[in-house]
Design a protein around this motif. Structure first.
Motif: not given
Lengths: 608, 133
Positions: B52, B55-56
């Motif tokens: 995650s 992605r961020s």
């Protein structure tokens, strides 16, 4: 006449002793069968006499039978020690006899006949000038120490008599002789009793020693289970003392024919009789105080071969602690309703059954582990002055060690598999197998190469490369190869400690608990290091269990630094003694709060 | 994804894995009978978290992780090492990470283990001495 430590030499036994024992066995057997009451268990035709040659053959078989049970036959000096042989051991020997004489019709099926003989053997050996002692019993208990204890027992008895007579107004002081004025037989009986105080304590895992000058003696508190175990030993001792003097079982006491109704197993005694044995045992802590001795704990290795020893409560059995109290509480809360108590009892029984089932399979797993781990003899062949302290947390261990001697070189090592209990023991079984193959079959000399072979093997076995089903488990280890001629030590390892004491200083690797090994390129980064040793240098190999033990009164880890300091402190003592000292230190650390053992513990000590 | 929060037991440590605050903490004693059962979900969470973060992108503040053990057994050590390896991967992905490794005063073994972990995973650890747990 005897070889080291007093074990009877077999040739000497069969030539000199067997004829005497045979004759005496035959005579006693006739006497007992004439009286018609040898032992409570018997069948009708047990006392028909066997053929003439039988007695000599039978007597010659005695030493090997005794040795297999760890009992040593040796000539005695001024005093014959009373042997302690349990009913189970007698039964085992009866079975051996039955097997041995299986071919001879009319003898083999006579269980009662052999039972009578086996109960007579010790008295016959005594007549021939020999006593019987258990292996661990023989250590450190001398007749002169026993004399000292006997005096203390007698002094305590005198004190008690005087106290009782003075507390009853008008009663005359009872006259009891001083120790030296006692009749010989009673004095001997007192010494025999005293000699076995150490045996009784060993049965519950203690040895005794003089209190060091300026130190306070450690107090000994006996719980009910310990008292029962010691009382059992006391009854065995008393029974054999009687038998050695020619007594046998009889329904009623008969001084003239030497019959006694109490010559039965402890379990068959009336509670009054058991109580007498317990009272005797309860005196033991006081007697130790009187002679300025203290009891100290010894590792289970010392009691493993004592048939009458109390088995230490396993971690599995400990799960049961408190369940009885809970049941009692519940039945109290429910007003002792019979139907609920009945249900509770049945739950308790089921839990006990389950625990016993689990423990049984653990115990058998331990037999398997003991079978492949090097025995004391193998280790002593590699290093005469050495010890192995091996204390599994849950019956079986994830620690394993190897000792092997080839072409003048000695290879030895200690590994600690991840985890503990059955999972770790499974890994240790694979690990031992691969290491044994690397060292003893593939003859890989270089320790780092042997380790690469071990780790690649174990990772392949456990399919470490497979992310789905593979396991990351392996072990920490230290592996050494020693050349006794050049006194060079080659060693390689990952995670396990090796300490070296030379010239009053200790050095060693204190690496943490990360098992080293596989580098990012998939190869193993083991490196063999060389250490030049001097004569009398001491080496210690340790798994992390000792350092990781919680205790010290405040749930603290023992720690590597403390362990290193302690090892240096004791390194001057004989190695076997050091093993005992480490165990005592461990017990002390676990202490009054009785912390559970954190992990499997192994410490190996070697003087080169 | 959810936060992973576990209360301590006699054999297992306290775990707080919070992806919103970017706060990671494992503290106490670790010697579970079944390390797979205990650490499996933690490793899984760490892997999800790592993804995650990929992605961020940049968070603007560091992920803070606290390791405050008074004891862990060798089986746990392997799992903790795995967690540290994931942290190193997050760092090499461009996220700022701070690792705080606590040890009780005088517990040289725990301090030494922290140093060893640091070397193996090649991620700077801040070794912090504390008075007690």
């Amino acid at each position: 006449m005897t070889a080291d430590g007093g074990q009877a030499d077999p040739v000497w036994f069969s030539e000199q002793l067997a004829p005497l024992v045979a004759a005496s066995l035959c005579r006693h057997f006739k006497r007992v069968s004439a009286g018609g009451r040898g032992h409570p268990v018997r069948t009708r035709h047990d006392h028909a006499m066997p053929e003439k040659g039988f007695w000599q053959v039978y007597a010659e078989g005695i030493p090997s039978k005794y040795n297999s049970l760890g009992l040593i036959i040796k000539p005695f000096g001024e005093f014959c020690r009373t042997c302690i042989i349990t009913e189970e051991e007698i039964n085992a020997m009866v079975s051996t006899d039955i097997e041995r004489f299986a071919g001879q019709s009319g003898i083999a099926e006579r269980r009662g006949f052999f039972l009578t003989l086996n109960y007579l053997i010790p008295a016959c050996l005594k007549e021939a000038g020999c006593e019987i002692v258990g292996q661990e019993e023989a250590e450190g208990v001398t007749v002169s120490l026993a004399r000292k204890i006997a005096r203390a027992i007698h002094a305590g008895y005198l004190r008690e008599m005087n106290r009782q007579s003075s507390s009853i107004p008008g009663a005359n002081a009872v006259r009891v002789a001083e120790f030296d004025d006692l009749p010989g037989e009673i004095r001997e009986s007192n010494i025999s009793n005293a000699l076995h105080i150490p045996s009784k304590l060993l049965a519950i895992g203690y040895r005794i020693r003089p209190v060091r000058k300026g130190y306070k003696a450690k107090a000994l508190h006996l719980d009910d289970e310990e008292i029962e175990t010691m009382a059992r030993v006391e009854h065995l001792r008393w029974s054999w003392e009687k038998r050695l003097c020619g007594w046998t079982y009889g329904k009623t006491r008969d001084e003239r024919h030497k019959r006694h109704p109490n010559l039965v197993p402890y379990g068959d005694l009336t509670d009054d009789e058991k109580q007498k044995d317990r009272e005797l045992v309860r005196m033991v802590p006081g007697i130790l105080r009187d002679i300025r001795f203290e009891a100290y704990p010894v590792s289970s290795g010392h009691t493993a071969r004592l048939a009458y020893a109390l088995k230490p409560r396993s971690s599995i059995q400990k799960l049961l602690l408190g369940t009885n109290d809970l049941s009692a509480e519940i039945s109290l809360l429910t007003g002792n309703s019979p139907s609920i108590m009945e249900k509770l009892r049945s739950i308790d029984d089921r839990i006990r059954l389950t625990i016993n089932e689990v423990e049984g399979s653990y115990n058998y797993a331990r037999y398997i582990q003991d079978a492949f781990l090097p025995g004391d003899l193998d280790i002593r062949e590699c290093f005469t002055d050495s010890f192995v302290l091996f204390e599994p947390r849950d019956i079986v261990s994830g620690d394993f060690y190897l000792f092997s001697r080839q072409e003048g070189m000695v290879t030895f090592g200690l590994a600690d598999c991840t985890g503990h209990g059955i999972p770790a023991a499974l890994i240790s079984t694979i690990g031992y197998g691969i290491l044994d193959q690397s060292v003893n079959i593939l003859k890989i000399d270089d320790p780092s190469e042997a380790l690469s072979n071990l780790y690649s093997g174990i990772h392949r076995f456990l399919r470490k490369d497979d992310r789905e089903s593979g396991l990351p488990d392996d072990m920490t280890i230290v592996l050494c190869r020693f050349d006794p001629v050049s006194m060079r030590l080659y060693h390689a390892g990952a995670g396990n400690a090796i300490f070296h004491v030379t010239d009053g200083k200790i050095s060693g690797n204190l690496s943490g608990m990360l098992s080293g090994g596989q580098l990012s390129n998939g190869s193993y980064g083991f490196k063999t290091r060389t250490l030049q040793l001097d004569t009398h240098d001491v080496l210690y190999l340790c798994s992390d269990g000792f350092a990781d033990q919680f205790g010290g009164g405040n749930h603290r880890r023992y720690g590597w630094n403390r362990l290193r300091d302690f090892l240096l402190e004791i390194s001057g003592h004989p190695m076997a003694e050091q093993g005992d000292m480490l165990y005592e230190e461990l017990e002390q650390w676990r202490g009054e709060t009785d912390e559970d053992q954190t992990d499997d513990i192994t410490v190996i000590g070697i003087r080169v | 994804m959810d936060k992973l929060i576990l209360s301590p037991t006699v054999f297992t440590p306290r775990v707080i894995l919070d992806h919103e605050e970017h706060y990671l903490e494992i503290s106490g004693e670790s010697r579970p009978n079944d390390v797979r059962e205990f650490f499996g979900p933690i490793i899984q969470w760490m892997n999800d978290y790592s993804e995650s973060l990929q992605r961020s992108g940049n968070l603007g503040k560091p992920v803070v992780s606290h390791f405050n053990f008074n004891y862990f057994n060798s089986a746990s050590a392997k799992c903790i090492l795995d967690i540290c390896k994931i942290l190193a991967r997050i760092k090499s992905g461009g996220t700022d990470i701070s690792v705080k490794w606590y040890y009780v005063m005088g517990d040289d073994d725990m301090k030494e283990t922290g140093r060893e972990m640091e070397m193996i995973v090649n991620l700077p650890f801040e070794l912090i001495e504390i008075q007690s747990q």
